[in-house]
Design a protein around this motif. Structure first.
Motif, short mmCIF file in Angstrom:
data_model
loop_
_atom_site.label_atom_id
_atom_site.label_comp_id
_atom_site.label_asym_id
_atom_site.label_seq_id
_atom_site.Cartn_x
_atom_site.Cartn_y
_atom_site.Cartn_z
N ILE A 27 -12.34 24.20 -24.43
CA ILE A 27 -11.10 23.79 -23.76
C ILE A 27 -11.39 22.53 -22.93
CG2 ILE A 27 -10.08 26.09 -23.77
CD1 ILE A 27 -10.71 26.23 -20.73
N SER A 28 -10.36 21.72 -22.74
CA SER A 28 -10.57 20.48 -21.99
C SER A 28 -9.36 20.14 -21.14
CB SER A 28 -10.87 19.33 -22.94
OG SER A 28 -9.77 19.11 -23.79
N VAL A 29 -9.65 19.50 -20.00
CA VAL A 29 -8.61 19.00 -19.10
C VAL A 29 -9.01 17.59 -18.70
CG1 VAL A 29 -7.53 19.26 -16.81
CG2 VAL A 29 -8.02 21.29 -18.18
N SER A 30 -8.05 16.69 -18.73
CA SER A 30 -8.34 15.32 -18.34
C SER A 30 -8.71 15.25 -16.85
CB SER A 30 -7.10 14.46 -18.60
OG SER A 30 -7.29 13.21 -18.01
N ARG A 31 -9.73 14.48 -16.55
CA ARG A 31 -10.18 14.34 -15.15
C ARG A 31 -9.09 13.77 -14.26
NH1 ARG A 31 -16.35 13.78 -14.41
NH2 ARG A 31 -17.04 14.86 -16.28
N GLU A 32 -8.14 13.09 -14.88
CA GLU A 32 -7.02 12.50 -14.13
C GLU A 32 -6.18 13.55 -13.40
OE1 GLU A 32 -3.68 9.78 -15.84
OE2 GLU A 32 -5.24 10.06 -17.36
N TYR A 33 -6.12 14.76 -13.98
CA TYR A 33 -5.15 15.75 -13.50
C TYR A 33 -5.72 16.80 -12.55
CZ TYR A 33 -2.76 13.59 -17.39
OH TYR A 33 -2.24 12.66 -18.25
N LEU A 34 -7.02 16.76 -12.32
CA LEU A 34 -7.63 17.70 -11.36
C LEU A 34 -8.56 16.90 -10.47
CD1 LEU A 34 -8.73 20.99 -13.14
CD2 LEU A 34 -6.87 20.69 -11.51
N LYS A 35 -8.30 16.96 -9.17
CA LYS A 35 -9.09 16.17 -8.22
C LYS A 35 -9.75 17.10 -7.21
CE LYS A 35 -7.67 12.16 -9.81
NZ LYS A 35 -8.52 11.41 -10.70
N ARG A 36 -10.75 16.57 -6.56
CA ARG A 36 -11.54 17.31 -5.57
C ARG A 36 -10.65 17.99 -4.51
NH1 ARG A 36 -16.65 17.37 -3.87
NH2 ARG A 36 -17.28 16.15 -5.65
N GLN A 75 -16.00 22.04 -11.92
CA GLN A 75 -16.47 20.71 -12.33
C GLN A 75 -15.71 19.60 -11.59
OE1 GLN A 75 -16.64 20.20 -16.71
NE2 GLN A 75 -16.66 22.42 -16.80
N ALA A 76 -14.41 19.87 -11.30
CA ALA A 76 -13.61 18.87 -10.58
C ALA A 76 -13.94 18.86 -9.09
CB ALA A 76 -12.12 19.17 -10.79
N GLY A 77 -14.70 19.85 -8.63
CA GLY A 77 -15.01 19.96 -7.20
C GLY A 77 -13.81 20.46 -6.42
N ALA A 78 -12.80 21.02 -7.13
CA ALA A 78 -11.59 21.53 -6.47
C ALA A 78 -11.79 23.01 -6.10
CB ALA A 78 -10.40 21.36 -7.40
N GLU A 79 -10.76 23.58 -5.47
CA GLU A 79 -10.87 24.96 -4.99
C GLU A 79 -10.03 25.91 -5.84
OE1 GLU A 79 -9.25 27.48 -1.19
OE2 GLU A 79 -9.75 25.38 -0.84
N VAL A 80 -10.59 27.06 -6.21
CA VAL A 80 -9.81 28.10 -6.89
C VAL A 80 -9.16 28.97 -5.82
CG1 VAL A 80 -9.89 30.11 -8.43
CG2 VAL A 80 -11.39 28.14 -8.87
N VAL A 81 -7.84 28.91 -5.72
CA VAL A 81 -7.13 29.72 -4.72
C VAL A 81 -7.08 31.17 -5.20
CG1 VAL A 81 -4.86 30.07 -3.64
CG2 VAL A 81 -5.76 27.76 -3.96
#
Ligand code: 5GP
Length: 177
Positions: free
Chosen positions: A94-103, A129-135
């Motif tokens: 599966i893949s998600v563009s880096r544009e749509y998920l940010k830190r 991988q995006a360095g974002a948070e899973v709520v």
């Protein structure tokens, strides 16, 4: 019920969609995650999209879905994760563009079903991988007997499923209370 522990919900959730019920489910998801800041809802195509869109609409945030197949429409860098599909018995990247998920994103991950948890684990890996948070994670239906939800709860994630099926046997379904 189909052979191999697959629950068929095509009449209201997977192919034909009961939109009034979908709206109620999205409201309930919003209530379960009230007070937690969410900036994006993330799911995986195709059957996750309807619920994720309804939840995102309820929360007033964008919805992003991971693609299961490489696409000519996608440009730029992607995040990738392997996911073994319970229903198709094959592994997708599966893949998600880096544009749509940010830190700075706070992500609520949703899906139609939670079984062994592979789809959610792949999506969690993409958020990491995006360095974002899973709520947290929210499924319309969890099959509790497959253990994926409890494994993720054990790892400290807030996992809320709108219905948890504990047992499917002899044409009968038992829910967790
Ligand atoms: P997991 O990755 O948690 O093992 O399985 C979740 C994914 O497999 C979901 O994205 C869903 O599309 C599919 N899935 C798993 N179990 C079922 C099921 O009983 N019925 C349907 N319709 N899909 C399922």
């Amino acid at each position: 019920m189909l052979p191999g522990g697959v629950l068929k919900v095509g009449s209201f959730l997977n192919q034909q969609i009961d939109t009034v019920f979908l709206k109620e489910m999205a409201k309930e998801a919003g209530r379960l995650f009230a007070g937690r800041p969410v900036t994006k809802v993330l799911t995986v195509e195709a059957s996750g999209i309807a619920f994720a869109t309804a939840v995102a609409l309820e929360l007033g945030v964008p919805m992003v879905f991971a693609k299961k197949h490489p696409s000519a429409n996608v440009s730029g860098e992607q995040y990738y994760a392997p996911v073994y599909s319970f229903t198709h018995k094959t592994t997708y990247i599966i893949s998600v563009s880096r544009e749509y998920l940010k830190r700075e994103d706070k992500v609520l991950i949703t899906d139609d079903f939670l079984a062994n948890g592979n789809a959610l684990k792949g999506l969690i890996s993409i958020v990491d991988q995006a360095g974002a948070e899973v709520v947290g994670c929210c499924a319309e239906i969890e099959k509790g007997f497959q253990g994926g939800g409890d494994e993720l709860r054990g790892r400290g994630y807030k996992v809320e499923s709108l219905a948890i099926v504990e047992k499917m046997e002899d044409g009968k379904i038992e829910f967790r209370r």
